[in-house]
Design a protein around this motif. Structure first.
Motif, PDB file in Angstrom:
ATOM      1  N   UNK A   1      -4.656 -20.085  22.612  1.00  0.00           N
ATOM      2  CA  UNK A   1      -4.499 -21.514  22.313  1.00  0.00           C
ATOM      3  C   UNK A   1      -3.044 -21.838  21.951  1.00  0.00           C
ATOM      4  N   UNK A   2      -2.387 -20.916  21.256  1.00  0.00           N
ATOM      5  CA  UNK A   2      -0.974 -21.179  20.909  1.00  0.00           C
ATOM      6  C   UNK A   2      -0.132 -21.328  22.168  1.00  0.00           C
ATOM      7  N   UNK A   3      -0.455 -20.537  23.201  1.00  0.00           N
ATOM      8  CA  UNK A   3       0.371 -20.545  24.416  1.00  0.00           C
ATOM      9  C   UNK A   3      -0.013 -21.657  25.388  1.00  0.00           C
ATOM     10  N   UNK A   4      -1.322 -21.884  25.533  1.00  0.00           N
ATOM     11  CA  UNK A   4      -1.721 -22.810  26.597  1.00  0.00           C
ATOM     12  C   UNK A   4      -2.570 -23.987  26.126  1.00  0.00           C
ATOM     13  N   UNK A   5      -2.961 -24.000  24.853  1.00  0.00           N
ATOM     14  CA  UNK A   5      -3.747 -25.147  24.377  1.00  0.00           C
ATOM     15  C   UNK A   5      -2.932 -26.425  24.490  1.00  0.00           C
ATOM     16  N   UNK A   6      -3.610 -27.569  24.651  1.00  0.00           N
ATOM     17  CA  UNK A   6      -2.854 -28.817  24.815  1.00  0.00           C
ATOM     18  C   UNK A   6      -2.077 -29.208  23.553  1.00  0.00           C
ATOM     19  N   UNK A   7      -2.537 -28.736  22.390  1.00  0.00           N
ATOM     20  CA  UNK A   7      -1.806 -29.066  21.164  1.00  0.00           C
ATOM     21  C   UNK A   7      -0.708 -28.020  20.910  1.00  0.00           C
ATOM     22  N   UNK A   8       0.370 -28.460  20.313  1.00  0.00           N
ATOM     23  CA  UNK A   8       1.451 -27.519  19.978  1.00  0.00           C
ATOM     24  C   UNK A   8       1.311 -27.110  18.515  1.00  0.00           C
ATOM     25  N   UNK A   9       1.312 -25.806  18.274  1.00  0.00           N
ATOM     26  CA  UNK A   9       1.190 -25.301  16.899  1.00  0.00           C
ATOM     27  C   UNK A   9       2.425 -24.466  16.574  1.00  0.00           C
ATOM     28  N   UNK A  10       3.303 -24.980  15.747  1.00  0.00           N
ATOM     29  CA  UNK A  10       4.479 -24.194  15.367  1.00  0.00           C
ATOM     30  C   UNK A  10       4.049 -22.921  14.631  1.00  0.00           C
ATOM     31  N   UNK A  11       4.888 -21.897  14.736  1.00  0.00           N
ATOM     32  CA  UNK A  11       4.525 -20.610  14.137  1.00  0.00           C
ATOM     33  C   UNK A  11       5.688 -20.052  13.337  1.00  0.00           C
ATOM     34  N   UNK A  12       5.335 -19.302  12.290  1.00  0.00           N
ATOM     35  CA  UNK A  12       6.313 -18.502  11.553  1.00  0.00           C
ATOM     36  C   UNK A  12       6.068 -17.042  11.906  1.00  0.00           C
ATOM     37  N   UNK A  13       7.037 -16.405  12.535  1.00  0.00           N
ATOM     38  CA  UNK A  13       6.963 -14.961  12.771  1.00  0.00           C
ATOM     39  C   UNK A  13       7.676 -14.274  11.616  1.00  0.00           C
ATOM     40  N   UNK A  14       6.967 -13.362  10.954  1.00  0.00           N
ATOM     41  CA  UNK A  14       7.562 -12.646   9.826  1.00  0.00           C
ATOM     42  C   UNK A  14       7.637 -11.177  10.228  1.00  0.00           C
ATOM     43  N   UNK A  15       8.858 -10.675  10.364  1.00  0.00           N
ATOM     44  CA  UNK A  15       9.022  -9.389  11.033  1.00  0.00           C
ATOM     45  C   UNK A  15       9.890  -8.430  10.216  1.00  0.00           C
ATOM     46  N   UNK A  16       9.286  -7.386   9.651  1.00  0.00           N
ATOM     47  CA  UNK A  16      10.103  -6.351   9.008  1.00  0.00           C
ATOM     48  C   UNK A  16      10.723  -5.446  10.073  1.00  0.00           C
ATOM     49  N   UNK A  17      12.038  -5.211   9.958  1.00  0.00           N
ATOM     50  CA  UNK A  17      12.710  -4.430  11.006  1.00  0.00           C
ATOM     51  C   UNK A  17      12.379  -2.949  10.908  1.00  0.00           C
ATOM     52  N   UNK A  18      11.973  -2.509   9.704  1.00  0.00           N
ATOM     53  CA  UNK A  18      11.572  -1.100   9.561  1.00  0.00           C
ATOM     54  C   UNK A  18      10.150  -1.024   9.052  1.00  0.00           C
ATOM     55  N   UNK A  19       9.476   0.039   9.472  1.00  0.00           N
ATOM     56  CA  UNK A  19       8.095   0.230   9.045  1.00  0.00           C
ATOM     57  C   UNK A  19       8.054   1.093   7.792  1.00  0.00           C
ATOM     58  N   UNK A  20       7.075   0.833   6.926  1.00  0.00           N
ATOM     59  CA  UNK A  20       6.830   1.745   5.807  1.00  0.00           C
ATOM     60  C   UNK A  20       6.003   2.944   6.268  1.00  0.00           C
TER      61      UNK A  20
ATOM     62  N   UNK B   1       0.833  -1.206   0.000  1.00  0.00           N
ATOM     63  CA  UNK B   1       0.000   0.000   0.000  1.00  0.00           C
ATOM     64  C   UNK B   1       0.868   1.256   0.000  1.00  0.00           C
ATOM     65  N   UNK B   2       2.017   1.184   0.667  1.00  0.00           N
ATOM     66  CA  UNK B   2       2.888   2.362   0.726  1.00  0.00           C
ATOM     67  C   UNK B   2       3.415   2.745  -0.663  1.00  0.00           C
ATOM     68  N   UNK B   3       3.400   1.794  -1.587  1.00  0.00           N
ATOM     69  CA  UNK B   3       3.910   2.060  -2.935  1.00  0.00           C
ATOM     70  C   UNK B   3       2.801   2.401  -3.922  1.00  0.00           C
TER      71      UNK B   3
END
Ligand code: F6P
Length: 552
Positions: free
Chosen positions: A393-412, A170-172
């Motif tokens: 649920x990710x933190x305390x649910x009985x099932x484990x759900x792996x996660x991908x964190x996608x993190x831009x170091x700078x904001x547009x 959107x910034x572009x």
């Protein structure tokens, strides 16, 4: 020719299974405590993108065994087959050459006798010319007004990529032309888009690889009828307001779209890998051709890395192997996609198709039933919104759900401390999932807050976080066209590598056919109540109820 053994019957797989049971109780907290270089050891780079696997439940031995698995599955040879255009999509006898769509202009790639890199660049040139004509007003509507709205109609791969990318960038976004997307056959979708448009200044873009998809054709017909109604039923020049994006160059003409208003792609581009092709027209129109080309360059940089980096430094390979470890050996069947970037709000739906339509298969490429799980169940939302919805649920649910964190170091969109707050949340969530909070820590915290013994006893269990929940973090400089290109290509290749290890054909999608087939007779019955096809009682009962409703 003898077939390779299913991957779960190889010694590499068995070694991983044994390693998984030997290390099952191991805690990420302890792995970090024992090695203060864990981040350095398990972080990998491609350009200025960093993939951190240190919060995955693996050690050096796990990684070595996973790399053995990749070698056993012949990942490098299959990668080269894909990149050179062998028909690896065997059930459709096609190549899977989305990587050719982002080759540089001076490259050449022969498919048969045709240099497809040249074809790609000719079509990119045409795309640029059409965009210039729309933006400078050389191409106008019937009443000679310049186009101000574009309604892009497509579904699945002909919709999700452009929708995701334009939202991410959107910034572009250039001014003057609004772009609306319509995908659902639910009439609400097109009706709501049309409410925002003026017929005289609206261009309709029909995006469909096959140009036969029911939803898209229904929306295109409704759009054409609306245009004819608004501009006078007698108008014969309505095709001025229509473009086609397709690999089927004859059918758009039957619909009435002029050949010079059709941008082409090819059957060696899978629908869910097509945003780099003519299907990316709304992206290029929205952000300009130069920035669209930057996106292609970013994807090409990732292709180059995928092709040349050794397996143990190769981001798509490593990411794929971490996923296989989670799905097949730790038995975690889902994957949460958590971009800490509001622009990436459509990334999870995009990756749902990319991953689940590619690898959600029940037989291998030779038709043998699979004895293990393939593609993960993909879902997600941008942080921090997801934190206030499903992270519980990710933190305390009985099932484990792996996660991908996608993190831009700078904001547009730098705004005060917003980006620091966003980053703090991203890093904290990954840390929390990894380390958790023990019972002793929960009790100590309660006591520090002044709780008495009774309160501590009542609440402590609720405040425990088991931790040891794996995640991957991807750090990128910012979500700009180049890095978005890299990011999407990274996921494409990750999915490809997983498909190769599992032995599936990631490029067909027969699983979408049965529902389509069954919808045909039901539609006939809903339209013509004198028809009655054979159905189970649930389907028949629902058809009867639907028929009993007043028709609009
Ligand atoms: O969902 C099935 C599917 O074939 C997808 O693979 C594809 O992206 C989508 O339908 C749309 O197909 P088309 O681009 O041919 O309209």
């Amino acid at each position: 020719m003898s077939l390779p053994p299913p991957i779960d019957q190889t010694s590499a797989w068995r070694a991983l299974a044994a390693h998984a049971s030997a290390t099952r109780t191991r805690q990420l907290r302890d792995l970090f405590a024992a090695d203060d270089k864990r981040f350095e050891t398990f972080s990998f780079r491609c350009g200025n993108m960093l993939l951190d696997l240190s919060r995955q439940r693996m050690d050096g031995e796990t990684l070595d065994l996973l790399l053995d698995l990749a070698r056993t599955a012949d990942v490098e040879a299959w990668r080269d087959r894909m990149l050179t255009g062998e028909p690896i999509n065997t059930t459709e006898n096609r190549a899977a050459l989305h990587t050719a769509l982002r080759l540089p202009a001076n490259a050449s790639l022969l498919l048969g006798n045709t240099d497809i890199a040249a074809l790609v660049h000719d079509e990119l040139k045409r795309m640029g010319e059409i965009i210039a004509a729309l933006r400078d007003g050389t191409w106008r509507g019937i009443t000679e007004k310049q186009f101000k709205s574009v309604v892009a109609m497509g579904i699945g791969g002909s919709d999700l990529g452009p929708r995701m990318a334009l939202e991410a960038l959107t910034a572009d976004k250039l001014p003057d032309i609004d772009i609306h997307f319509v995908s659902n056959v639910d009439g609400a979708d097109i009706a709501r888009a049309l409410q925002k448009c003026d017929a005289e200044t609206t261009l309709f873009v029909v995006a469909s690889k096959t140009f036969t998809t029911q939803e898209t054709m229904a929306n295109a017909e409704t759009a054409r009828a609306w245009l004819q109604e608004k501009l006078g039923p007698g108008i014969i020049d309505w095709p001025r307001h229509f473009m086609g994006l397709s690999a089927n160059t004859t059918v758009p003409g039957k619909f009435g779209i002029r050949p010079e208003q059709v941008l082409q792609f090819w059957d060696w581009v899978g629908g869910r890998y097509s945003l780099w092709s003519a299907i990316g027209f709304p992206i290029a129109l929205g952000i300009g051709m130069d920035k669209f080309r930057l996106m292609l360059d970013g994807a090409h940089a990732m292709d180059h890395h995928f092709r040349t980096a050794p397996l143990n430094e190769n981001l798509p390979v490593l990411m794929a192997l971490a996923g296989i470890w989670n799905v097949n050996f730790l038995n975690f069947p889902a994957l949460a996609v958590l971009p800490y970037d509001q622009g990436l709000s459509k990334l999870a739906p995009y990756l749902q198709q990319a991953d689940m339509e590619s690898n959600g298969k029940g037989v291998d490429r030779w038709g043998r039933p699979l004895g293990f799980q393939t593609g993960p169940i993909v879902f997600g939302e941008p942080g921090t919104n997801g934190q206030h919805a499903f992270y519980q649920l990710l933190h305390q649910g009985p099932q484990t759900i792996p996660a991908d964190f996608i993190v831009p170091l700078q904001s547009r969109y730098p705004q005060g401390k917003h980006h620091e707050m966003l980053l703090a949340n991203a890093f904290a969530q990954a840390e929390a999932l990894m380390r958790g909070k023990t019972r002793a820590e929960a009790e100590a915290e309660l006591r520090a807050d002044g709780a008495d013994d009774a309160k501590v006893a009542a609440l402590a269990a609720h405040k425990v976080f088991s931790g040891n929940r794996p995640s991957t973090t991807l750090l990128l400089p910012q979500v700009d066209p180049y890095h978005l290109g890299m990011l999407i290509a990274l996921y494409e290749h990750k999915i490809f590598v997983q498909g190769i290890v599992w032995g599936v054909n990631s490029f067909d999608q027969w699983g979408v056919e049965l529902g389509k087939q069954l919808a045909k007779p039901i539609l006939e019955e809903l339209i013509d109540p004198s028809l009655q096809h054979a159905h189970d009682s649930a389907t028949a009962g629902m058809i009867a109820l639907a028929r009993s409703q007043p028709r609009s």
